[in-house]
Write an enzyme that holds these catalytic residues in place. Structure first.
Site, PDB file in Angstrom:
ATOM      1  CD  GLU A   1       6.187  -9.964   0.172  1.00  0.00           C
ATOM      2  OE1 GLU A   1       6.296  -9.623  -0.823  1.00  0.00           O
ATOM      3  OE2 GLU A   1       5.486  -9.386   1.000  1.00  0.00           O
TER       4      GLU A   1
ATOM      5  CG  HIS B   1      -2.906   0.807   2.791  1.00  0.00           C
ATOM      6  ND1 HIS B   1      -1.974   1.427   1.529  1.00  0.00           N
ATOM      7  CD2 HIS B   1      -1.995  -0.075   3.293  1.00  0.00           C
ATOM      8  CE1 HIS B   1      -1.146   0.446   1.473  1.00  0.00           C
ATOM      9  NE2 HIS B   1      -1.198  -0.650   2.612  1.00  0.00           N
TER      10      HIS B   1
ATOM     11  CD  GLU C   1       3.832   0.378   2.218  1.00  0.00           C
ATOM     12  OE1 GLU C   1       3.160  -0.641   1.653  1.00  0.00           O
ATOM     13  OE2 GLU C   1       5.240   0.136   2.612  1.00  0.00           O
TER      14      GLU C   1
ATOM     15  CG  HIS D   1       0.372  -6.598   4.317  1.00  0.00           C
ATOM     16  ND1 HIS D   1       0.160  -7.105   2.698  1.00  0.00           N
ATOM     17  CD2 HIS D   1      -0.791  -7.108   4.507  1.00  0.00           C
ATOM     18  CE1 HIS D   1      -1.092  -8.027   2.645  1.00  0.00           C
ATOM     19  NE2 HIS D   1      -1.693  -7.534   3.784  1.00  0.00           N
ATOM     20  CD  GLU D   2       4.966  -5.529   2.587  1.00  0.00           C
ATOM     21  OE1 GLU D   2       4.664  -4.482   3.212  1.00  0.00           O
ATOM     22  OE2 GLU D   2       4.639  -6.050   1.651  1.00  0.00           O
TER      23      GLU D   2
ATOM     24  CD  GLU E   1       2.244  -9.686   1.966  1.00  0.00           C
ATOM     25  OE1 GLU E   1       1.949  -9.658   0.814  1.00  0.00           O
ATOM     26  OE2 GLU E   1       3.067  -8.860   2.652  1.00  0.00           O
TER      27      GLU E   1
ATOM     28  CD  GLU F   1       1.886  -8.541  -2.087  1.00  0.00           C
ATOM     29  OE1 GLU F   1       1.137  -7.533  -2.066  1.00  0.00           O
ATOM     30  OE2 GLU F   1       3.246  -8.874  -1.721  1.00  0.00           O
TER      31      GLU F   1
HETATM   32  C1  NOJ Z   1       2.675  -4.801  -0.437  1.00  0.00           C
HETATM   33  C2  NOJ Z   1       1.380  -5.181   0.340  1.00  0.00           C
HETATM   34  O1  NOJ Z   1       1.691  -6.600   0.469  1.00  0.00           O
HETATM   35  C3  NOJ Z   1       0.209  -5.030  -0.538  1.00  0.00           C
HETATM   36  O2  NOJ Z   1      -0.788  -5.591   0.008  1.00  0.00           O
HETATM   37  C4  NOJ Z   1       0.184  -3.465  -0.556  1.00  0.00           C
HETATM   38  O3  NOJ Z   1      -0.942  -3.222  -1.493  1.00  0.00           O
HETATM   39  C5  NOJ Z   1       1.397  -2.878  -1.160  1.00  0.00           C
HETATM   40  N1  NOJ Z   1       2.500  -3.242  -0.575  1.00  0.00           N
HETATM   41  C6  NOJ Z   1       1.455  -1.394  -1.185  1.00  0.00           C
HETATM   42  O4  NOJ Z   1       1.322  -0.880   0.177  1.00  0.00           O
HETATM   43 CA    CA Z   2       3.747  -7.934   0.434  1.00  0.00          CA
END
Ligand code: NOJ
Ligand code: CA
Length: 682
Positions: free
Chosen positions: A181, A386, A388, A456-457, A475, A481
């Site tokens: 990023e 989601h 994470e 993402h990541e 991503e 973001e």
């Molecule tokens: C980074 C992600 O790119 C983003 O989309 C997400 O909202 C946050 N992490 C929290 O998981």
């Molecule tokens: Ca991210």
């Protein structure tokens, strides 16, 4: 002497097979079907090398191939070529979704068998494929007495550039940056030290564009490239380490990912990029009907601008009531999905440090997952769950089956995962073999439960989506973001004009376009100071990003209330997310790009043009339209005096009749863009 056997398979595919019977010299070659790209594999003083020419002009000078191991001598010297086989392949295949529906895999292949002349007499095959749009090669280790279980400490593959080409790059060796990023830099490749792939370069004479990347990364470490800043033009593979420093653990039989180099005469020919897809195995899923590209909205931007929270509290975003509001908005506007972040227990306090505390099944008390799922189903909207992980990999893997089973039982078929971390909870690099395996395991498990993925990541895209089309988007670059946060102030206007020719050549990106409240005023309830975060584009450019930045899951990222009463929102409602055809009309890397795409299974075209901080006028021919047919163009252009800095909002919406003979003049404001829908008239 070459003995060719030509086997013509009727209709779609033509396959040529040939086997060499030639006495072997130290040098063998394979050329692309059009003859322009030629790879030579040669043993020089016992060392195996490869080099590449295009139209007879050197692009890669003789470059080393080999490995270093722990507990075994390097596989580097005393090598000889023992055998070669060749074959050719020509086949069209269809993507379930993509930037283009049909892809041609047309290549010539050379497999070079190599052996050590001294003990332990290890053997491997270097398989090279030459396509008109680039080349790829990989190492294959058959099962053998001299090589069983192994630990690779270094891959020695080199790319010795013949030219001090201009490169667009992001670093790979900076601390806390294991997430891709970053903003891109540009400069001579000889000054690179450590960079990520895809690495895009242009020869100094402007004749050739080259992109180094990898394909079919399954059970290996991700590849970066290490240069010798200022000392040479040679880049070397640099593999991400496991916690103990080993790069790759394996056992024969074993194959590495493909090392690829895409080639083009013009920047406009780089996209759509299919070289990597052609180097991945075909789709393994029995049915793909459930995998559907879509636009989505979600409880997301509000979290990033601080209007809502992931964790519990008075501003908790993921409440049942809030989710229903987003579902209503999605249903009313024809969007397929709603993402809800912060629904599950684990976000309170430092969620990165407490990563092993995330539950993927237990919701916060103010969010009723089953009720929201049922509500979404009734409204014909798909809920995107989601997950994470913050890099708590064991924690996620332990729960994955039960979580995915729960989602499936509720009819949920899409997950956005996240890996906000540089090192996993187990101490491995974000890009190590451990993580590559993990990301694969998630894809395969998700496929078993009928679940689509937005990661993402992630690990960089190496074409997994061909084999596993439920791996939709990811991503893996600096997305929208960053415009919501403070710090270094978001993405500069040129950012997306570079992304198109770098990150996006690897595959789709969940950039999350569509911010209308560019100064981020309404979400926070107060005007922002000039030094506070904001979006550095015009509003018309936000629309154009739907066409330029390809993603089969494409977000309308702003708060629903920011779309109210906005005529320009109609473009986001109309724009397609799945394409039959993609054409890059005009471009200069880092300056501007104009793209036309035809919707999948339809006759409507969309054009997106974006520019950097310079205003520009582009004249583009609509010759891609069907001749003799009449169309209506709905044009969303930067309005009078629009400027990303101080006047980003004006959009002028006009309609005009067009045909394949029309040239459109696109006037782009500084930091601006233009979005056009071209539909058949009547
Ligand atoms: C980074 C992600 O790119 C983003 O989309 C997400 O909202 C946050 N992490 C929290 O998981
Ligand atoms: Ca991210």
């Amino acid at each position: 002497m070459l003995r060719h056997t030509r086997v013509l398979v009727s209709g779609l595919a033509a396959v040529t097979l040939a086997v060499t019977t030639a006495p072997l010299r130290g040098q063998v070659r394979v050329a692309s079907p059009d003859g322009r790209n030629q790879v030579t594999v040669e043993v020089r003083e016992g060392r195996l090398t490869w080099r590449l020419t295009r139209d007879g002009r050197a692009l890669i000078l003789p470059s080393l191939l080999g490995f270093e191991f722990r507990g075994a001598p390097p596989l580097l010297g005393a090598l000889r070529i023992t055998d070669t086989t060749r074959q050719s392949h020509d086949e069209w295949w269809t993507q379930p979704w993509g930037e283009v529906a049909r892809v041609r895999d047309h290549h010539n292949e050379l497999a070079v068998s190599v052996e050590e002349t001294a003990a332990p007499n290890r053997r491997f095959v270097l398989r090279v494929r030459a396509f008109d749009d680039g080349v790829g090669f990989r190492y294959e280790f058959p099962e053998q007495p001299g090589l069983g279980a192994f630990e690779i400490t270094d891959e020695l593959t080199e790319f010795a550039l013949a030219d001090n080409a201009r490169a667009w790059w992001i670093p790979s060796n900076r601390p806390r940056m294991d997430r891709s990023e970053m903003l891109y830099s540009e400069g001579p490749m000889s000054l690179l030290d450590s960079v990520q792939t895809p690495l895009t370069m242009e020869t100094r004479d402007g004749r050739t564009f080259m992109v180094i990347h990898e394909a079919n990364l399954v059970d290996y470490a991700r590849m970066d490239l290490a240069g010798r800043r200022g000392e040479s033009r040679t880049l070397r593979a640099a593999l991400a380490p496991l916690a103990d420093g080993i790069k790759v653990r394996g056992r024969t039989p074993f194959v590495t990912p493909w090392r690829t180099m895409q080639l083009a005469d013009r920047a406009t020919d780089l996209a759509p990029s299919v070289l990597g897809l052609n180097l991945n195995p075909p789709n393994v899923l029995a049915g793909t009907d459930w995998i559907r590209p879509m636009k989505y909205v979600g409880i997301w931007w509000g979290l990033h601008i601080g209007a809502m929270t992931w964790g519990a509290g008075p501003r908790h975003g993921a409440t049942t009531a809030n989710a229903r509001r987003y579902i209503d908005f999605a249903a009313a506007n024809g969007f397929g999905g709603v993402l809800v972040e912060g629904w599950n227990v684990g976000w309170d306090g430092d969620w990165i440090a407490n990563r092993s505390a995330f539950s993927f099944t237990r919701a916060y008390p103010d969010y009723d997952l089953a009720e929201v799922a049922a509500y979404a189903r009734r409204k014909g909207v798909r809920l995107i769950v989601h997950n994470e992980t913050s890099g708590g990999i064991e924690n996620y893997e332990r729960q994955m089956d039960s979580a995915f089973a729960l989602y499936r039982s509720l009819g949920l078929d899409a997950i956005k995962t996240g890996y906000v971390t540089d090192t996993t909870s187990e101490g491995h690099s974000h890009w190590s073999q451990y993580m590559v395996r993990h990301y694969r395991r998630v894809i395969e498990t998700a496929a078993r439960y009928g679940i689509m993925l937005d990661v993402h990541e992630p690990i960089h895209d190496t074409g997994e989506r061909r084999t596993w089309p439920n791996m939709m988007t990811r991503e893996g670059s600096r997305g929208q973001e960053y415009n919501a946060w403070g710090g270094d102030g978001g993405n500069p206007p040129e950012h997306e004009t570079i992304l198109f020719f770098t990150r996006l050549l690897a595959g789709p990106m969940d950039f999350t376009p569509g911010i209308f409240d560019l100064l981020i005023e309404r979400g926070t309830g107060r005007p922002r100071r000039p030094d506070e975060p904001r979006v550095r584009t015009t509003l018309a450019k936000q629309l154009a990003l739907y066409v330029t930045i390809y993603s089969p899951l494409q977000m309308a990222a702003d708060l629903p209330e920011n779309y109210e009463g906005q005529p320009a929102f109609q473009f986001i409602r109309d724009v397609a997310v799945d394409w039959d055809t993609t054409r890059v009309l005009d471009a200069r890397i880092g300056d501007y790009v104009a793209v036309a795409r035809r919707e999948r299974g339809g006759q409507t075209w969309f054009v997106g043009a974006i520019t950097d901080e310079e205003g520009r006028t582009l004249d583009v021919p609509l010759s891609f339209l069907t001749p003799g047919r009449r169309y209506v163009a709905e044009i969303y252009a930067d309005g009078p005096n629009a400027h990303w800095l101080d006047n980003p909002l004006p959009v002028t919406i006009t309609r005009r009749a067009v045909s394949s003979a029309t040239w459109l003049r696109l006037v782009l404001a500084p930091g601006g863009g233009q979005a056009i829908r071209i539909r058949p008239a009547g």
